[in-house]
Design an enzyme around this catalytic site. Structure first.
Site, PDB file in Angstrom:
ATOM      1  N   LYS A 196       0.861  -1.188   0.000  1.00  0.00           N
ATOM      2  CA  LYS A 196       0.000   0.000   0.000  1.00  0.00           C
ATOM      3  C   LYS A 196       0.889   1.228   0.000  1.00  0.00           C
ATOM      4  O   LYS A 196       1.656   1.455   0.936  1.00  0.00           O
ATOM      5  CB  LYS A 196      -0.896  -0.021   1.231  1.00  0.00           C
ATOM      6  CG  LYS A 196      -1.793   1.195   1.335  1.00  0.00           C
ATOM      7  CD  LYS A 196      -2.806   1.019   2.446  1.00  0.00           C
ATOM      8  CE  LYS A 196      -3.594   2.284   2.653  1.00  0.00           C
ATOM      9  NZ  LYS A 196      -4.544   2.152   3.768  1.00  0.00           N
ATOM     10  N   LYS A 249      -2.239  -1.699  -3.850  1.00  0.00           N
ATOM     11  CA  LYS A 249      -3.067  -0.498  -3.832  1.00  0.00           C
ATOM     12  C   LYS A 249      -2.198   0.741  -3.941  1.00  0.00           C
ATOM     13  O   LYS A 249      -1.210   0.820  -3.215  1.00  0.00           O
ATOM     14  CB  LYS A 249      -3.826  -0.520  -2.507  1.00  0.00           C
ATOM     15  CG  LYS A 249      -4.660   0.676  -2.235  1.00  0.00           C
ATOM     16  CD  LYS A 249      -5.375   0.477  -0.936  1.00  0.00           C
ATOM     17  CE  LYS A 249      -6.016   1.798  -0.588  1.00  0.00           C
ATOM     18  NZ  LYS A 249      -6.255   1.952   0.786  1.00  0.00           N
TER      19      LYS A 249
END
Ligand code: PBG
Length: 324
Positions: A196, A249
């Site tokens: 992330k 992500k």
């Protein structure tokens, strides 16, 4: 002999040939729909920076999630906006926390709908950070793990089918796995946000979840977008700690990372097409600059082509209609 000998265009000549030659498919069953839930009754409050997305009270969420399931979407991802925020994010792990309430209601109405709980503290803390903040402003990794463990158990107890830690604390997967195992939830899978990045593309989400940090930023725990070797290390660590599935992500800015993580991992790999990716396309479409349907479906197929087994996306509702 005819020239050129190689004619790739032969297989592009008709829709039937193109369909036979197609390498990647996008199905509604690949999509996970994120929802924002807040306390109250009958609330469906538009999120200004994410046209077409809303904050729902649990009763209104039942309606929206029911529609998603009816359209073939197999899973939802829940984010909560608590009634009150505090320094320790207690709304995240309260037995009657907003995500727990919503999960109980959804599972009672739609037993087959897979309910995934996002696990982070930024929506629940008054300072907007993803964990306990020490007096010097540093996020206390290991103190946060204790609360993450408690939150995972509260979410599983409320019926959440999958726990998705997104806080990027070191050791969060093993802390959550241990807590789930020792509370009778050894069969509850973990979908770890393993990779992330500290991304500008989360901008609209912070509006939607009312969670912008009051000071500083998230770059001491989220990853530097310049790094890919570090992504492989994060992914390997989370799998070693017991992650059943891992996520990358954001999605479109990270297709190279997604492909590399897919190559290295044997667990299912998800991609999160985040709020900024959604709102960019919405804004361009609203201006007539892009054909929304084509741009969305092209983005989603590109994410699958890069290696995603499934995609978390705010486009899920509309994509389901287009794919039907
Ligand atoms: C953390 C979390 C965030 C997103 C998902 N989980 C926000 C952040 O890390 O700042 C972003 C999702 C999006 O932009 O759609 N709770």
């Amino acid at each position: 002999m005819a020239f050129p000998a190689e004619r790739p265009r032969r297989l592009r000549a008709t829709p039937v040939l193109r369909a036979l030659a197609r390498e990647t498919t996008l199905k509604v069953s690949d999509l996970v729909m994120p929802f924002f839930v807040r306390p109250g009754q009958g609330i469906k409050k538009p999120i200004v920076s994410m046209p077409g997305q809303f904050q729902f009270s649990p009763d209104a969420l039942v309606h929206a999630a029911g529609e998603a399931q009816a359209a073939g979407i197999p899973a939802v991802l829940l984010f909560g906006i608590p009634k009150k925020k505090d320094a320790r994010g207690s709304g995240a792990y309260a037995k009657d926390g907003i995500v727990q309430q919503a999960a109980r209601l959804l599972k009672s109405r739609f037993p087959k709908l897979l309910v995934i709980a996002d696990l982070c503290f930024c929506e629940y803390t008054d300072h907007g950070h993803c964990g306990i903040v020490k007096p010097d402003g540093v996020i206390d990794n290991d103190a946060t793990l204790k609360l993450a463990a408690q939150t995972a158990v509260a979410q599983a107890e409320a019926g959440c089918d999958v726990i998705a830690p997104s806080g990027m604390m070191d050791g969060q997967v093993s802390a959550i796995r241990k807590a789930l195992d020792s509370s009778g939830h050894e069969m509850t899978p973990i979908l770890a946000y393993a990779v992330k990045y500290a991304s500008a593309f989360y901008g609209p989400f912070r509006d939607a979840a009312e969670s912008p940090p009051k000071f500083g930023d998230r770059s001491t725990h989220q990853m530097d977008p310049a790094n890919i070797r570090e992504a492989l290390r994060e992914a390997a660590l989370d799998v070693a700690e017991g992650a059943d599935m891992i996520m990358v992500k954001p999605a479109l800015p990270c297709l190279d990372v997604l492909a590399a993580v897919r190559n290295q991992s044997t667990v299912p790999v998800a991609a999160y097409c985040v709020s900024g990716e959604y709102s960019m396309l919405k804004a361009a479409a609203a201006n007539g600059w892009l054909d929304e349907k084509r741009a969305v479906l092209e983005s989603l197929i590109a994410i699958k082509r890069a290696g995603a087994d499934f995609i978390v996306t705010y486009h899920a509702g509309e994509a389901a209609r287009w794919l039907a």
